[in-house]
Design an enzyme around this catalytic site. Structure first.
Site, PDB file in Angstrom:
ATOM      1  N   LYS A  38       0.837  -1.215   0.000  1.00  0.00           N
ATOM      2  CA  LYS A  38       0.000   0.000   0.000  1.00  0.00           C
ATOM      3  C   LYS A  38       0.866   1.258   0.000  1.00  0.00           C
ATOM      4  O   LYS A  38       0.611   2.192  -0.755  1.00  0.00           O
ATOM      5  CB  LYS A  38      -0.943  -0.028   1.213  1.00  0.00           C
ATOM      6  CG  LYS A  38      -1.905   1.138   1.281  1.00  0.00           C
ATOM      7  CD  LYS A  38      -3.119   0.805   2.115  1.00  0.00           C
ATOM      8  CE  LYS A  38      -2.851   0.856   3.615  1.00  0.00           C
ATOM      9  NZ  LYS A  38      -2.586   2.232   4.108  1.00  0.00           N
TER      10      LYS A  38
ATOM     11  N   GLY B  64      -4.788   8.124   5.336  1.00  0.00           N
ATOM     12  CA  GLY B  64      -3.868   9.073   5.969  1.00  0.00           C
ATOM     13  C   GLY B  64      -2.667   9.365   5.078  1.00  0.00           C
ATOM     14  O   GLY B  64      -2.184  10.496   5.018  1.00  0.00           O
TER      15      GLY B  64
ATOM     16  N   ARG C 212      -8.529  12.405  12.397  1.00  0.00           N
ATOM     17  CA  ARG C 212      -7.108  12.077  12.631  1.00  0.00           C
ATOM     18  C   ARG C 212      -6.241  13.337  12.625  1.00  0.00           C
ATOM     19  O   ARG C 212      -6.532  14.292  11.894  1.00  0.00           O
ATOM     20  CB  ARG C 212      -6.640  11.049  11.586  1.00  0.00           C
ATOM     21  CG  ARG C 212      -7.353   9.708  11.768  1.00  0.00           C
ATOM     22  CD  ARG C 212      -6.957   8.701  10.731  1.00  0.00           C
ATOM     23  NE  ARG C 212      -5.569   8.297  10.854  1.00  0.00           N
ATOM     24  CZ  ARG C 212      -4.951   7.511   9.986  1.00  0.00           C
ATOM     25  NH1 ARG C 212      -5.613   7.036   8.941  1.00  0.00           N
ATOM     26  NH2 ARG C 212      -3.695   7.181  10.165  1.00  0.00           N
TER      27      ARG C 212
ATOM     28  N   SER D 297       7.454   8.847  12.014  1.00  0.00           N
ATOM     29  CA  SER D 297       6.312   8.676  11.119  1.00  0.00           C
ATOM     30  C   SER D 297       6.759   8.873   9.682  1.00  0.00           C
ATOM     31  O   SER D 297       7.271   9.941   9.324  1.00  0.00           O
ATOM     32  CB  SER D 297       5.210   9.687  11.460  1.00  0.00           C
ATOM     33  OG  SER D 297       4.370   9.888  10.343  1.00  0.00           O
TER      34      SER D 297
ATOM     35  N   ASP E 278       1.791  -1.221  11.722  1.00  0.00           N
ATOM     36  CA  ASP E 278       0.512  -1.654  11.140  1.00  0.00           C
ATOM     37  C   ASP E 278       0.192  -3.114  11.459  1.00  0.00           C
ATOM     38  O   ASP E 278      -0.929  -3.575  11.226  1.00  0.00           O
ATOM     39  CB  ASP E 278       0.524  -1.453   9.619  1.00  0.00           C
ATOM     40  CG  ASP E 278       0.529   0.029   9.260  1.00  0.00           C
ATOM     41  OD1 ASP E 278       0.145   0.856  10.107  1.00  0.00           O
ATOM     42  OD2 ASP E 278       0.920   0.343   8.123  1.00  0.00           O
TER      43      ASP E 278
ATOM     44  N   ARG F  61      -6.811   1.633  17.582  1.00  0.00           N
ATOM     45  CA  ARG F  61      -6.558   0.188  17.474  1.00  0.00           C
ATOM     46  C   ARG F  61      -6.256  -0.466  18.813  1.00  0.00           C
ATOM     47  O   ARG F  61      -6.421  -1.679  18.951  1.00  0.00           O
ATOM     48  CB  ARG F  61      -5.430  -0.083  16.459  1.00  0.00           C
ATOM     49  CG  ARG F  61      -5.897   0.178  15.034  1.00  0.00           C
ATOM     50  CD  ARG F  61      -4.837  -0.093  13.996  1.00  0.00           C
ATOM     51  NE  ARG F  61      -5.408   0.048  12.658  1.00  0.00           N
ATOM     52  CZ  ARG F  61      -4.710   0.218  11.540  1.00  0.00           C
ATOM     53  NH1 ARG F  61      -3.388   0.271  11.594  1.00  0.00           N
ATOM     54  NH2 ARG F  61      -5.321   0.322  10.379  1.00  0.00           N
TER      55      ARG F  61
HETATM   56  C1  S3P Z   1       2.521   4.837   6.140  1.00  0.00           C
HETATM   57  C2  S3P Z   1       3.106   5.164   7.334  1.00  0.00           C
HETATM   58  C3  S3P Z   1       2.589   4.707   8.645  1.00  0.00           C
HETATM   59  C4  S3P Z   1       1.625   3.546   8.477  1.00  0.00           C
HETATM   60  C5  S3P Z   1       0.635   3.772   7.379  1.00  0.00           C
HETATM   61  C6  S3P Z   1       1.337   3.968   6.058  1.00  0.00           C
HETATM   62  C7  S3P Z   1       3.102   5.360   4.896  1.00  0.00           C
HETATM   63  O1  S3P Z   1       1.899   5.775   9.252  1.00  0.00           O
HETATM   64  O2  S3P Z   1       0.957   3.310   9.701  1.00  0.00           O
HETATM   65  O3  S3P Z   1      -0.248   2.672   7.262  1.00  0.00           O
HETATM   66  O4  S3P Z   1       2.757   4.860   3.799  1.00  0.00           O
HETATM   67  O5  S3P Z   1       3.923   6.293   4.974  1.00  0.00           O
HETATM   68  P1  S3P Z   1       2.633   6.891  10.165  1.00  0.00           P
HETATM   69  O6  S3P Z   1       3.532   7.661   9.291  1.00  0.00           O
HETATM   70  O7  S3P Z   1       1.515   7.726  10.707  1.00  0.00           O
HETATM   71  O8  S3P Z   1       3.382   6.135  11.218  1.00  0.00           O
END
Ligand code: S3P
Length: 448
Positions: free
Chosen positions: A38, A111, A140, A185, A335, A366
């Site tokens: 993803k 997100g 969020r 993050s 995740d 979660r």
């Molecule tokens: C992601 C980063 C993570 C992850 C999300 C996908 C990404 O989130 O939990 O499912 O693709 O950069 P955070 O950056 O909020 O940790």
């Protein structure tokens, strides 16, 4: 008579998934593939849309989240072929050349879409953008990206001082910054790096622990100047960058493979091979955690495909023991914590997961949802402020549980149901389509 009944039922606008285990027990077997990663799928669509020329994406995740990204970037002027085959063509507009869209951009449940897109849009001087999402996304936190973007000179408005979507962006010329992120993050890091593509000079992000590095890898492949300093968890991008369309190959998503790694580990007599899974070291915390619990997982046929490490994962049932998970590993398995909690329910001893307060601001809370729903099945799970305590070894019995509209919860509960006596009904199970549209079909396939 089949070993396992998996039935999908439509109720109103929702789907229920009914998992019935036979009294004699069941086992899982076969060779399977999981859908495209993803995180990499979003980035391939976005960088393809921003680059000059053509990008071909092989193995794109055809889930709801990448569909949201594709819809946004079509409105912004990129040409993206229909997301109905795993080979998707993108014709980009060229860096800094996105159109002012005639409508609100809708990031849906994603997100990654909203936060990365904000970074790209903030530097489009003279253009106006409005962005929203579904009920979950609108609750969020966005201040984690709005604050550093404002430091770069961005103009962003939204509810609660700009911390909640819907958000409005008035594109500005941005200046580079060195941002010390308080959280590990990848969405924050990637947002700032993408904004840095349009800012003149060096934009650096330093994070407290290493988060997934797919943006860094792909930006380089598209021609951006990216410098990584591993000792300090820092990444620098030099703007203005020139991005050129590229062929991208998306490996299978280890976050989706995790459901099968746990399923085969906890169901006696099981053996599965999951082919073509991305094993980027910033994502393999789940393999380390399961191995710490005694899981029997072997990486076969390790190779590198289009700049990302890939392997086939063979997993066999074995008895698991409890473990403690905390610290720097957390961003590398963030995740997978819902499905790791399921593994812990069937492990001997008490598992403690800490330093994972980020889970409270994912597609659902979660921590709260997993504790409540697993306990409905008879598990002994206690919420911690930043994690979970799970007393393993209690027998589960089928009950009605709810996904809270969160894809990873829906699938984690379906795997827990494989070891619960009788029938488990998972309501709002359609959420799985966010990241894994064929989850139910694969569940039926491996349980035959
Ligand atoms: C992601 C980063 C993570 C992850 C999300 C996908 C990404 O989130 O939990 O499912 O693709 O950069 P955070 O950056 O909020 O940790």
């Amino acid at each position: 008579m089949p070993d396992l009944y998996v039935i999908s039922k439509n109720t109103d606008s929702h789907q229920q998934l009914l998992v019935t285990t036979p009294p004699s027990g069941l086992s899982l077997s076969g060779r399977i593939r999981v859908p495209g990663d993803k995180s990499i799928s979003h980035r391939a669509l976005m960088l393809g849309a921003m680059a000059s020329g053509a990008t071909t994406i092989e193995g794109l995740l055809l889930g709801e989240d990448p569909r949201s990204t594709a819809a946004c970037f079509r409105l912004l002027g990129a040409e993206i072929s229909e997301l109905n085959t795993q080979r998707v063509q993108v014709r980009g507009v060229g860096l800094g050349q996105l159109n002012e869209p005639v409508d609100v951009l809708d990031a849906g449940n994603s997100g990654t879409t909203i936060r990365l897109m904000l970074g790209l849009l903030a530097g489009h001087a003279g253009k106006f953008f409005s962005i929203t999402g579904d009920g979950s996304l609108r609750s969020r936190p966005m201040s984690r990206v709005v604050k550093p973007l404002r430091e770069m000179g961005a103009q962003i408005w939204g509810r609660n001082g700009g911390s909640l979507a819907p958000l409005a962006v008035s594109g500005q010329a941005l200046k580079p910054i060195h941002y010390h992120s308080p959280i590990a993050s990848a969405q924050v890091k990637s947002c700032i790096l993408l904004a840095g593509l349009l800012a003149e000079g060096e934009t650096t992000v330093t994070e407290p622990a290493l988060s997934r590095d797919h943006s860094e890898r792909m930006l380089r492949a598209f021609g951006a100047k990216v410098h990584v300093e591993p000792e300090t968890n820092s990444v620098t991008v030099t703007g203005p960058a020139n991005l050129h369309g590229q062929p991208v190959v998306v490996p299978g998503d280890i976050s989706s493979a995790a459901f099968w790694l746990v399923a085969a580990s906890i169901v006696p007599g099981s053996e599965l091979v999951i082919e073509n899974v991305g094993v980027n070291p910033t994502r393999t915390g789940i393999l380390e955690a399961l191995q710490l619990m005694g899981a029997d997982i072997e990486l076969q046929n390790q190779r590198e495909v289009a700049g990302e490490p890939v392997a086939d994962l063979r997993v066999r049932h074995t008895s698991l023991k409890a473990c403690e998970i905390a610290g720097d590993i957390i961003p590398r398995l963030i995740d997978e914590i819902p499905i790791l909690a399921v593994a812990a329910v069937f492990a001997e001893g008490t598992t403690v997961i800490k330093d994972a307060a980020e889970l409270r601001v994912k597609e659902s809370d979660r921590i709260a949802v997993m504790a409540t729903q697993l306990n409905r099945l008879g598990a002994k799970v206690t919420e911690l402020p930043d994690g979970l305590e799970i007393v393993g070894g209690t027998a589960l019995a089928g009950a009605e549980v709810d996904s809270a509209d969160d894809h990873r919860i829906a699938m984690s509960l379906a795997i827990a149901a494989l070891n619960a006596k009788g029938t488990t009904t998972i309501t709002r199970a359609e959420a799985a389509a966010i990241s894994y549209p064929d989850f139910t079909a694969t569940l039926q396939q491996v349980c035959q």
